[in-house]
Design a protein around this motif. Structure first.
Motif, PDB file in Angstrom:
ATOM      1  N   GLU A  53       0.791  -1.068  -0.039  1.00  0.00           N
ATOM      2  CA  GLU A  53      -0.069  -0.065   0.079  1.00  0.00           C
ATOM      3  C   GLU A  53       0.898   1.223   0.054  1.00  0.00           C
ATOM      4  OE1 GLU A  53      -2.457   2.077   3.451  1.00  0.00           O
ATOM      5  OE2 GLU A  53      -2.954  -0.181   3.167  1.00  0.00           O
ATOM      6  N   LEU A  54       2.237   1.252   0.886  1.00  0.00           N
ATOM      7  CA  LEU A  54       2.750   2.280   0.963  1.00  0.00           C
ATOM      8  C   LEU A  54       3.567   2.351  -0.488  1.00  0.00           C
ATOM      9  CD1 LEU A  54       4.441   2.215   4.477  1.00  0.00           C
ATOM     10  CD2 LEU A  54       2.998   3.965   3.683  1.00  0.00           C
ATOM     11  N   GLU A  55       3.937   1.419  -1.027  1.00  0.00           N
ATOM     12  CA  GLU A  55       4.766   1.438  -2.160  1.00  0.00           C
ATOM     13  C   GLU A  55       3.885   2.194  -3.417  1.00  0.00           C
ATOM     14  OE1 GLU A  55       7.088  -1.366  -5.213  1.00  0.00           O
ATOM     15  OE2 GLU A  55       5.362  -2.195  -4.159  1.00  0.00           O
ATOM     16  N   LYS A  56       2.522   1.833  -3.434  1.00  0.00           N
ATOM     17  CA  LYS A  56       1.578   2.418  -4.152  1.00  0.00           C
ATOM     18  C   LYS A  56       1.369   3.859  -4.055  1.00  0.00           C
ATOM     19  CE  LYS A  56      -1.152  -1.699  -5.200  1.00  0.00           C
ATOM     20  NZ  LYS A  56      -2.252  -2.490  -4.914  1.00  0.00           N
ATOM     21  N   LYS A  57       1.429   4.473  -2.819  1.00  0.00           N
ATOM     22  CA  LYS A  57       1.132   5.684  -2.394  1.00  0.00           C
ATOM     23  C   LYS A  57       2.485   6.503  -3.149  1.00  0.00           C
ATOM     24  CE  LYS A  57       1.911   8.543   1.455  1.00  0.00           C
ATOM     25  NZ  LYS A  57       2.202   8.341   2.831  1.00  0.00           N
ATOM     26  N   PHE A  58       3.796   5.833  -2.877  1.00  0.00           N
ATOM     27  CA  PHE A  58       4.856   6.657  -3.332  1.00  0.00           C
ATOM     28  C   PHE A  58       4.994   6.337  -4.714  1.00  0.00           C
ATOM     29  CE2 PHE A  58       6.066   6.542   1.092  1.00  0.00           C
ATOM     30  CZ  PHE A  58       6.499   7.810   1.258  1.00  0.00           C
ATOM     31  N   SER A  59       4.385   5.560  -5.479  1.00  0.00           N
ATOM     32  CA  SER A  59       4.689   5.350  -6.764  1.00  0.00           C
ATOM     33  C   SER A  59       4.147   6.822  -7.830  1.00  0.00           C
ATOM     34  CB  SER A  59       3.960   4.104  -7.548  1.00  0.00           C
ATOM     35  OG  SER A  59       2.669   4.376  -7.512  1.00  0.00           O
ATOM     36  N   THR A  61       4.449   9.614  -6.136  1.00  0.00           N
ATOM     37  CA  THR A  61       5.085  10.853  -5.963  1.00  0.00           C
ATOM     38  C   THR A  61       6.435  11.145  -6.651  1.00  0.00           C
ATOM     39  OG1 THR A  61       4.611  10.237  -3.484  1.00  0.00           O
ATOM     40  CG2 THR A  61       6.418  11.733  -3.846  1.00  0.00           C
ATOM     41  N   ARG A  62       6.553  12.247  -7.350  1.00  0.00           N
ATOM     42  CA  ARG A  62       7.494  12.549  -8.458  1.00  0.00           C
ATOM     43  C   ARG A  62       8.878  12.582  -7.818  1.00  0.00           C
ATOM     44  NH1 ARG A  62       6.788  17.698 -11.955  1.00  0.00           N
ATOM     45  NH2 ARG A  62       8.276  17.173 -13.347  1.00  0.00           N
ATOM     46  N   ASN A  63       9.186  13.353  -6.730  1.00  0.00           N
ATOM     47  CA  ASN A  63      10.365  13.466  -6.401  1.00  0.00           C
ATOM     48  C   ASN A  63      10.929  12.378  -5.128  1.00  0.00           C
ATOM     49  OD1 ASN A  63      10.660  15.562  -8.038  1.00  0.00           O
ATOM     50  ND2 ASN A  63       9.944  16.999  -6.538  1.00  0.00           N
ATOM     51  N   ASN A  64      10.080  11.651  -5.094  1.00  0.00           N
ATOM     52  CA  ASN A  64      10.305  10.387  -3.854  1.00  0.00           C
ATOM     53  C   ASN A  64       9.859   8.878  -4.288  1.00  0.00           C
ATOM     54  OD1 ASN A  64      11.251   9.127  -1.683  1.00  0.00           O
ATOM     55  ND2 ASN A  64       9.600  10.223  -0.141  1.00  0.00           N
ATOM     56  N   LYS A  65      10.197   8.632  -5.670  1.00  0.00           N
ATOM     57  CA  LYS A  65       9.810   7.378  -6.116  1.00  0.00           C
ATOM     58  C   LYS A  65      10.280   6.220  -5.272  1.00  0.00           C
ATOM     59  CE  LYS A  65       8.007   5.862 -10.112  1.00  0.00           C
ATOM     60  NZ  LYS A  65       6.916   6.103 -10.587  1.00  0.00           N
ATOM     61  N   TYR A  66       9.193   5.383  -5.163  1.00  0.00           N
ATOM     62  CA  TYR A  66       9.332   4.332  -3.943  1.00  0.00           C
ATOM     63  C   TYR A  66       9.675   4.580  -2.756  1.00  0.00           C
ATOM     64  CZ  TYR A  66       9.991   1.479  -8.528  1.00  0.00           C
ATOM     65  OH  TYR A  66      10.049   0.951  -9.750  1.00  0.00           O
ATOM     66  N   GLY A  67       9.545   6.006  -2.390  1.00  0.00           N
ATOM     67  CA  GLY A  67       9.856   6.054  -1.116  1.00  0.00           C
ATOM     68  C   GLY A  67      11.119   5.948  -0.669  1.00  0.00           C
ATOM     69  N   VAL A  68      12.326   6.238  -1.442  1.00  0.00           N
ATOM     70  CA  VAL A  68      13.597   6.068  -1.215  1.00  0.00           C
ATOM     71  C   VAL A  68      13.912   7.215  -0.544  1.00  0.00           C
ATOM     72  CG1 VAL A  68      15.761   5.921  -2.403  1.00  0.00           C
ATOM     73  CG2 VAL A  68      14.014   4.753  -3.379  1.00  0.00           C
ATOM     74  N   ASN A  73      15.735   1.969   0.485  1.00  0.00           N
ATOM     75  CA  ASN A  73      15.184   0.978  -0.578  1.00  0.00           C
ATOM     76  C   ASN A  73      14.220   0.062  -0.143  1.00  0.00           C
ATOM     77  OD1 ASN A  73      16.683   1.426  -3.221  1.00  0.00           O
ATOM     78  ND2 ASN A  73      18.237   1.860  -1.582  1.00  0.00           N
ATOM     79  N   ALA A  74      13.723   0.252   1.151  1.00  0.00           N
ATOM     80  CA  ALA A  74      12.519  -0.813   1.775  1.00  0.00           C
ATOM     81  C   ALA A  74      11.570  -1.106   0.991  1.00  0.00           C
ATOM     82  CB  ALA A  74      12.241  -0.054   3.079  1.00  0.00           C
ATOM     83  N   LEU A  75      10.969  -0.299   0.379  1.00  0.00           N
ATOM     84  CA  LEU A  75       9.798  -0.558  -0.538  1.00  0.00           C
ATOM     85  C   LEU A  75      10.115  -0.916  -1.795  1.00  0.00           C
ATOM     86  CD1 LEU A  75       7.447   2.621   0.544  1.00  0.00           C
ATOM     87  CD2 LEU A  75       7.461   0.177   1.356  1.00  0.00           C
ATOM     88  N   ARG A  76      11.069  -0.552  -2.268  1.00  0.00           N
ATOM     89  CA  ARG A  76      11.723  -0.870  -3.843  1.00  0.00           C
ATOM     90  C   ARG A  76      12.243  -2.320  -3.785  1.00  0.00           C
ATOM     91  NH1 ARG A  76      15.948   2.189  -7.602  1.00  0.00           N
ATOM     92  NH2 ARG A  76      15.260   1.397  -9.518  1.00  0.00           N
ATOM     93  N   TYR A  77      12.859  -2.535  -3.118  1.00  0.00           N
ATOM     94  CA  TYR A  77      13.914  -3.835  -3.113  1.00  0.00           C
ATOM     95  C   TYR A  77      13.349  -5.182  -1.999  1.00  0.00           C
ATOM     96  CZ  TYR A  77      16.793  -1.578  -6.443  1.00  0.00           C
ATOM     97  OH  TYR A  77      17.507  -1.015  -7.604  1.00  0.00           O
TER      98      TYR A  77
END
Length: 194
Positions: A53-59, A61-68, A73-77
């Motif tokens: 759900e958080l990953e979808k929220k950050f997807s 977000t322009r300047n914070n892709k994957y919430g990095v 990298n918790a949500l990305r990898y």
């Protein structure tokens, strides 16, 4: 199956292995040998759903892709690595109706520590295959951060076990992620060798 495997401490297998490998009878029997912890697996599954759900929220977000910028990298990898850590908070005494709120609270706590985890692992000598520096053609230091390789690699399982994630929370000062209030932590920190 991936969530159960990660809860058992096999984070790399959870991310890297195919469904065919994960669902082999011997692996299935190994992971589900202890049938008494099925509620812990449910807890882990809810954690993974919240991370998705958080990953979808950050997807979006322009300047914070994957919430990095927020969570490394918790949500990305490594949703499965987070899913390994968060169930350490699971208590058998929790009622099922408490799982949802409890999982979200502890997932937010762990995510709040993930950038520190990543800073620590990049400095560990045993991770130099993934994180290193070289002198570039221009004579300047160039830093290489291969988080994707690290999170599929041979050292993550032990690094997760050794990192001093906060393990207990003092509920008298609860935390609301949206307003940034901090938890008051009871001193029950795992020792991490320097």
């Amino acid at each position: 199956m991936r969530v159960a495997s990660s809860i058992q401490g096999e984070v790399v297998k959870s991310r890297r292995n195919s469904d065919e490998v994960l669902f082999r009878p011997e692996h299935f029997e190994q992971i589900f040998a202890d049938t008494d912890i099925y509620k812990k697996y449910m807890y882990g599954y809810l954690c993974h759903m919240y991370l998705t759900e958080l990953e979808k929220k950050f997807s979006k977000t322009r300047n914070n892709k994957y919430g990095v910028n927020t969570y490394g990298n918790a949500l990305r990898y490594v949703k499965y690595a987070v899913t390994y850590v968060v169930p350490h908070y699971w208590l058998e005494s929790l009622e099922l109706f408490e799982y949802h709120e409890n999982v979200r609270m502890y997932t937010d706590i762990i995510l709040g520590q993930w950038i520190d985890f990543e800073k620590t692992i990049t400095k560990r000598v045993h991770n130099r295959d993934y994180f290193y520096q070289e002198i570039g053609e221009n004579g300047q230091n160039e830093y290489y951060y291969n988080y994707d390789g690290y999170y599929k690699g041979r050292t993550i399982n032990n690094d997760l076990k050794e990192f001093p994630f906060v393990r207990k929370i003092d509920y008298s000062n609860a935390w609301e992620p949206s307003i940034g209030t901090r938890y008051s932590c009871i001193e029950d920190i795992m020792n991490y060798p320097e």
